[in-house]
Design an enzyme around this catalytic site. Structure first.
Site, PDB file in Angstrom:
ATOM      1  N   HIS A 140      -5.655  -3.617   5.016  1.00 20.80           N
ATOM      2  CA  HIS A 140      -4.891  -3.905   3.981  1.00 20.80           C
ATOM      3  C   HIS A 140      -5.819  -4.524   2.975  1.00 20.80           C
ATOM      4  O   HIS A 140      -6.079  -5.720   2.722  1.00 20.80           O
ATOM      5  CB  HIS A 140      -3.827  -4.898   4.325  1.00 20.80           C
ATOM      6  CG  HIS A 140      -2.940  -5.264   2.922  1.00 20.80           C
ATOM      7  ND1 HIS A 140      -2.123  -4.498   2.346  1.00 20.80           N
ATOM      8  CD2 HIS A 140      -2.730  -6.787   2.332  1.00 20.80           C
ATOM      9  CE1 HIS A 140      -1.538  -4.862   1.570  1.00 20.80           C
ATOM     10  NE2 HIS A 140      -1.720  -6.218   1.032  1.00 20.80           N
ATOM     11  N   ASP A 194       0.649  -1.080  -0.011  1.00 22.13           N
ATOM     12  CA  ASP A 194      -0.303  -0.022   0.063  1.00 22.13           C
ATOM     13  C   ASP A 194       0.530   1.105   0.198  1.00 22.13           C
ATOM     14  O   ASP A 194       0.389   2.071  -0.719  1.00 22.13           O
ATOM     15  CB  ASP A 194      -1.044   0.022   1.109  1.00 22.13           C
ATOM     16  CG  ASP A 194      -1.770  -1.519   1.160  1.00 22.13           C
ATOM     17  OD1 ASP A 194      -2.348  -1.743  -0.309  1.00 22.13           O
ATOM     18  OD2 ASP A 194      -2.226  -1.889   2.145  1.00 22.13           O
TER      19      ASP A 194
END
Length: 357
Positions: free
Chosen positions: A220, A193
């Protein structure tokens, strides 16, 4: 006679390498491959990669093999590991690679390991959410973590297997039941990310991604991924449209790759890169280097949730310090409120899974 003595002394210094490889005949005496490699040219850490034959595992194995901080690399999977190991062992870096295949060899692959990286599991396919992965990957992570608890309870553990928001709590519960749980040593890898955020922000700013650092908090998956664009380094301002574009693209980066591959896989190369980057940071910290800060999904008191991704300081024992979120703007505070409900449900789902057994 002198030649024979030298030969014997050399054999006495050699150690096991590819355990399952066939013997090599060399002019009469049988030299087996499992005594044909020394420990490596330099001291380093012992790392196990569980799920080494998969789409993430193979490129990640290559990147780990190239890391000079690693002296021994164990590759484990339920299939195909001997071939991956043989292939990788031909690369001329100092790390010794050993392959392990099947459930019977899981414990052997974990003996003495200092860092265990777990990308094992099935990948996401078009139309499949991270929750769809849960029933399969949850059981895989539980089994692997039971092996870790038994064979290398003091190892640092990096969880990559999706859905990370649920698999990290599963790992925590497994370690709690085994009496080996240390929250500092268990980390969900959310580096992808951050890598995506750095890349996409750099595109908007028109600068080198290496110069950009974007904190990404939450979890996530989808809206649980919250890039904190107000804290970007170098300090930058974005229009409302740019904030919406960047946030949406970062949150849906995985879906972008899944759709682009049209059923042929998910984010494997970028995930392997991100996992290798996080592993390298962890190893440098284990070595004693100071000031190493990364984002990770860890046991946390930053919010009311038991796990949360935020910036952490890594050290010799894993997570040395968890940093507060810092000042958030109105858009980010709103995103934080939205993500908590979904993240809590995912965490609870993982915790409940281990209670069923």
């Amino acid at each position: 006679m002198e030649t024979q003595d030298c030969f014997r002394r050399r054999l006495a210094t050699l150690t096991a390498h590819l355990q399952s490889s066939p013997p090599i005949q060399q002019g009469g005496p049988c030299l087996e491959m499992d005594i044909c490699r020394a420990k490596g040219s330099s001291p380093g850490f012992k790392v196990a990669l569980l799920g080494a034959s998969g789409g993430i595992g193979q490129p990640l194995a290559l990147l780990l093999k190239m890391n000079p901080l690693i002296s021994v690399l164990h590759l484990y999977d339920v299939v195909n590991t001997p071939g991956v190991t043989a292939d990788l062992s031909h690369t001329d870096t100092s790390a010794v690679v050993r392959g392990f295949v099947g459930k019977d060899q899981l414990e052997a692959s974990l003996q003495g390991m200092e860092l265990v990286i777990i990308p094992a599991g099935v990948p996401r396919k078009p139309g499949m959410t991270r929750d769809d992965l849960f029933n399969i990957n949850a059981g895989i992570v539980r089994t692997l973590c039971e092996g870790v608890a038994k064979c290398c309870p003091n190892a640092i553990v990096h969880i990559i297997s999706n859905p990370v928001n649920s698999t990290v709590p599963i790992a925590a519960e497994v370690f709690k039941k085994a009496g080996t749980y240390d929250p500092k040593r268990l980390m969900g890898v959310t580096t992808l990310d951050v890598v995506r955020a750095n890349t996409f922000v750099a595109e908007v700013l028109g600068i080198d991604p290496k110069l950009v650092k974007v904190p990404v908090i939450g979890g996530h998956a989808g809206i649980t991924i919250l890039p904190i664009l107000s804290q970007v380094t170098p300090s930058s301002s974005f229009t409302k449209d740019e904030v919406l574009y960047l946030t949406n693209r970062i949150q849906n980066g995985g879906t972008e790759v899944v759709e682009a591959k049209a059923g042929a896989g998910s984010a494997t190369l970028s995930m392997a890169y991100a996992a290798a980057k996080f592993a390298d940071a962890t190893l440098h910290a284990l070595k004693g280097e100071a000031g190493i800060i990364e984002c990770a999904f860890v046991a946390s008191q930053v919010t009311e949730l038991p796990f949360f991704a935020t910036r952490v300081l890594l050290g010799r024992n894993g997570v040395d310090e968890i940093f507060p979120l810092g000042p958030l703007n109105d858009f980010e505070r709103e995103g934080l409120v939205k993500l908590k409900e979904e993240l809590k449900a995912s965490i609870d789902k993982g915790t409940a899974f281990t209670a069923k057994k």
